[in-house]
Motif scaffolding. Structure first.
Motif, PDB file in Angstrom:
ATOM      1  N   MET A   1     -16.558  12.767   9.389  1.00 14.07           N
ATOM      2  CA  MET A   1     -16.351  12.375   7.870  1.00 14.07           C
ATOM      3  C   MET A   1     -14.881  12.400   7.520  1.00 14.07           C
ATOM      4  O   MET A   1     -14.013  12.931   8.171  1.00 14.07           O
ATOM      5  N   ASN A   2     -14.755  11.534   6.906  1.00 14.41           N
ATOM      6  CA  ASN A   2     -13.251  11.288   5.989  1.00 14.41           C
ATOM      7  C   ASN A   2     -13.224  12.653   5.627  1.00 14.41           C
ATOM      8  O   ASN A   2     -13.565  12.747   4.368  1.00 14.41           O
ATOM      9  N   TYR A   3     -12.142  13.405   5.725  1.00 13.46           N
ATOM     10  CA  TYR A   3     -11.513  14.532   5.144  1.00 13.46           C
ATOM     11  C   TYR A   3     -10.609  14.279   3.968  1.00 13.46           C
ATOM     12  O   TYR A   3     -10.358  15.315   3.140  1.00 13.46           O
ATOM     13  N   GLY A   4      -9.809  13.065   4.113  1.00 14.25           N
ATOM     14  CA  GLY A   4      -8.793  12.966   3.187  1.00 14.25           C
ATOM     15  C   GLY A   4      -7.554  12.616   3.961  1.00 14.25           C
ATOM     16  O   GLY A   4      -7.507  12.011   4.966  1.00 14.25           O
ATOM     17  N   PHE A   5      -6.561  12.577   3.010  1.00 13.08           N
ATOM     18  CA  PHE A   5      -5.207  12.060   3.381  1.00 13.08           C
ATOM     19  C   PHE A   5      -4.213  13.156   2.898  1.00 13.08           C
ATOM     20  O   PHE A   5      -4.235  13.736   1.768  1.00 13.08           O
ATOM     21  N   ASP A   6      -3.356  13.450   3.743  1.00  7.21           N
ATOM     22  CA  ASP A   6      -1.933  14.333   3.225  1.00  7.21           C
ATOM     23  C   ASP A   6      -0.899  13.382   2.864  1.00  7.21           C
ATOM     24  O   ASP A   6      -0.056  13.885   2.206  1.00  7.21           O
ATOM     25  N   LYS A   7      -0.875  12.016   3.132  1.00  8.93           N
ATOM     26  CA  LYS A   7       0.016  11.234   2.827  1.00  8.93           C
ATOM     27  C   LYS A   7      -0.325   9.706   2.836  1.00  8.93           C
ATOM     28  O   LYS A   7      -1.046   9.495   3.983  1.00  8.93           O
ATOM     29  N   VAL A   8       0.013   8.956   2.111  1.00  5.80           N
ATOM     30  CA  VAL A   8      -0.326   7.477   2.038  1.00  5.80           C
ATOM     31  C   VAL A   8       1.002   6.625   1.400  1.00  5.80           C
ATOM     32  O   VAL A   8       1.281   7.201   0.335  1.00  5.80           O
ATOM     33  N   ARG A   9       1.587   5.766   1.967  1.00  6.91           N
ATOM     34  CA  ARG A   9       2.543   4.837   1.483  1.00  6.91           C
ATOM     35  C   ARG A   9       1.989   3.604   1.822  1.00  6.91           C
ATOM     36  O   ARG A   9       1.908   3.067   2.873  1.00  6.91           O
ATOM     37  N   PHE A  10       2.029   2.704   0.899  1.00  9.40           N
ATOM     38  CA  PHE A  10       1.751   1.192   0.881  1.00  9.40           C
ATOM     39  C   PHE A  10       3.342   0.610   1.004  1.00  9.40           C
ATOM     40  O   PHE A  10       4.075   0.385  -0.120  1.00  9.40           O
ATOM     41  N   LEU A  11       3.534   0.128   2.086  1.00  6.48           N
ATOM     42  CA  LEU A  11       4.890  -0.455   2.197  1.00  6.48           C
ATOM     43  C   LEU A  11       5.163  -1.984   2.217  1.00  6.48           C
ATOM     44  O   LEU A  11       6.191  -2.480   1.844  1.00  6.48           O
ATOM     45  N   SER A  12       4.009  -2.707   2.362  1.00  9.50           N
ATOM     46  CA  SER A  12       4.312  -4.242   2.552  1.00  9.50           C
ATOM     47  C   SER A  12       3.035  -4.699   1.930  1.00  9.50           C
ATOM     48  O   SER A  12       1.910  -4.283   2.577  1.00  9.50           O
ATOM     49  N   PRO A  13       2.967  -5.753   1.358  1.00  8.31           N
ATOM     50  CA  PRO A  13       1.604  -6.433   0.848  1.00  8.31           C
ATOM     51  C   PRO A  13       1.020  -7.268   2.028  1.00  8.31           C
ATOM     52  O   PRO A  13       1.738  -7.791   2.857  1.00  8.31           O
ATOM     53  N   VAL A  14      -0.338  -7.365   2.249  1.00  7.99           N
ATOM     54  CA  VAL A  14      -1.077  -8.290   2.972  1.00  7.99           C
ATOM     55  C   VAL A  14      -1.448  -9.496   2.498  1.00  7.99           C
ATOM     56  O   VAL A  14      -2.164  -9.306   1.579  1.00  7.99           O
ATOM     57  N   HIS A  15      -1.080 -10.351   2.557  1.00  2.00           N
ATOM     58  CA  HIS A  15      -1.403 -11.649   2.177  1.00  2.00           C
ATOM     59  C   HIS A  15      -2.533 -11.962   2.712  1.00  2.00           C
ATOM     60  O   HIS A  15      -3.033 -11.860   3.766  1.00  2.00           O
TER      61      HIS A  15
ATOM     62  N   GLU B   1       4.759  -9.467  11.364  1.00  2.00           N
ATOM     63  CA  GLU B   1       5.370  -9.044  10.349  1.00  2.00           C
ATOM     64  C   GLU B   1       6.306  -7.479  10.581  1.00  2.00           C
ATOM     65  O   GLU B   1       5.589  -7.036  11.474  1.00  2.00           O
ATOM     66  N   GLU B   2       7.317  -7.485  10.299  1.00  2.00           N
ATOM     67  CA  GLU B   2       8.156  -6.199  11.065  1.00  2.00           C
ATOM     68  C   GLU B   2       7.711  -5.081  10.331  1.00  2.00           C
ATOM     69  O   GLU B   2       7.645  -4.021  10.792  1.00  2.00           O
ATOM     70  N   THR B   3       7.435  -5.132   8.690  1.00  2.00           N
ATOM     71  CA  THR B   3       7.091  -3.926   7.910  1.00  2.00           C
ATOM     72  C   THR B   3       5.604  -3.628   7.940  1.00  2.00           C
ATOM     73  O   THR B   3       4.887  -4.544   7.598  1.00  2.00           O
ATOM     74  N   PRO B   4       5.094  -2.492   7.951  1.00  2.00           N
ATOM     75  CA  PRO B   4       3.752  -2.193   8.147  1.00  2.00           C
ATOM     76  C   PRO B   4       3.056  -2.372   6.940  1.00  2.00           C
ATOM     77  O   PRO B   4       3.958  -2.101   5.929  1.00  2.00           O
ATOM     78  N   ALA B   5       1.839  -2.633   6.638  1.00  2.00           N
ATOM     79  CA  ALA B   5       1.033  -2.626   5.483  1.00  2.00           C
ATOM     80  C   ALA B   5       1.298  -1.299   4.733  1.00  2.00           C
ATOM     81  O   ALA B   5       1.559  -0.861   3.728  1.00  2.00           O
ATOM     82  N   LEU B   6       0.800  -0.264   5.613  1.00  2.00           N
ATOM     83  CA  LEU B   6       0.739   0.986   5.282  1.00  2.00           C
ATOM     84  C   LEU B   6       1.024   2.087   6.058  1.00  2.00           C
ATOM     85  O   LEU B   6       0.889   1.928   7.335  1.00  2.00           O
ATOM     86  N   ILE B   7       1.397   3.312   6.007  1.00  2.00           N
ATOM     87  CA  ILE B   7       1.633   4.523   6.743  1.00  2.00           C
ATOM     88  C   ILE B   7       0.836   5.468   6.042  1.00  2.00           C
ATOM     89  O   ILE B   7       0.526   5.714   4.924  1.00  2.00           O
TER      90      ILE B   7
END
Length: 154
Positions: free
Chosen positions: A89-103, A138-144
């Motif tokens: 089961m997906n239990y959630g996230f402690d942290k989410v950051r969107f760093l770069s858009p995905v074209h 691309e160098e920068t990830p979409a998210l971490i």
């Protein structure tokens, strides 16, 4: 690639394990449009290719939440799963950051590492993964993110 089945003991001791990357997965305009319909998020930057060309992005981009929701698909090929798994089961996230858009049309993949495994009971395990979604070429990830999954075994 297929998820790797491990013993409960191996799972408990998996902190620090770097998992195999997932296969590349395309975030097509069709998928973006379907996600917009499903979530009723029809912001032009996602669905109107002509207007989106006039923005600094130069075209449509995937919703951040679409990219995040694809973790479940990407993880099925590279996750560590305890033997005798009844459900995860997906239990959630402690942290989410969107760093770069995905074209639209770009390919992404998940890279992950087991941060911790908390044995909740003899048959329940809370696994925290540090995940990164790479964008091809691309160098920068979409998210971490720090993603929590609860596994229940027989």
């Amino acid at each position: 690639m297929v998820a790797k089945s491990v013993t409960k003991e191996q799972l408990i001791n998996a902190a620090g394990t770097v998992l195999d990357p997932s296969p590349w997965f395309a975030l097509t305009q069709e998928r973006i449009n379907n996600f917009a319909d499903c979530t009723e998020d029809h912001q032009f930057i996602h669905i109107n290719e002509e207007l989106a060309k006039q923005t600094p992005f130069g075209g449509t981009i995937a919703h951040g939440f679409l990219t995040l929701s694809m973790l479940a698909k990407m993880a099925e090929s590279c996750m560590l799963l305890p033997e005798n798994l009844l459900m995860g089961m997906n239990y959630g996230f402690d942290k989410v950051r969107f760093l770069s858009p995905v074209h639209a049309g770009k390919r992404v993949r998940m890279l992950s590492e087991v941060v911790s495994v908390d044995k909740k009971s003899d048959n329940r395990f809370l696994v925290k993964l540090a995940v990164k979604v790479e964008i091809e070429d691309e160098e920068t990830p979409a998210l971490i993110a720090e993603w929590l999954n609860l596994f229940v075994t027989a």
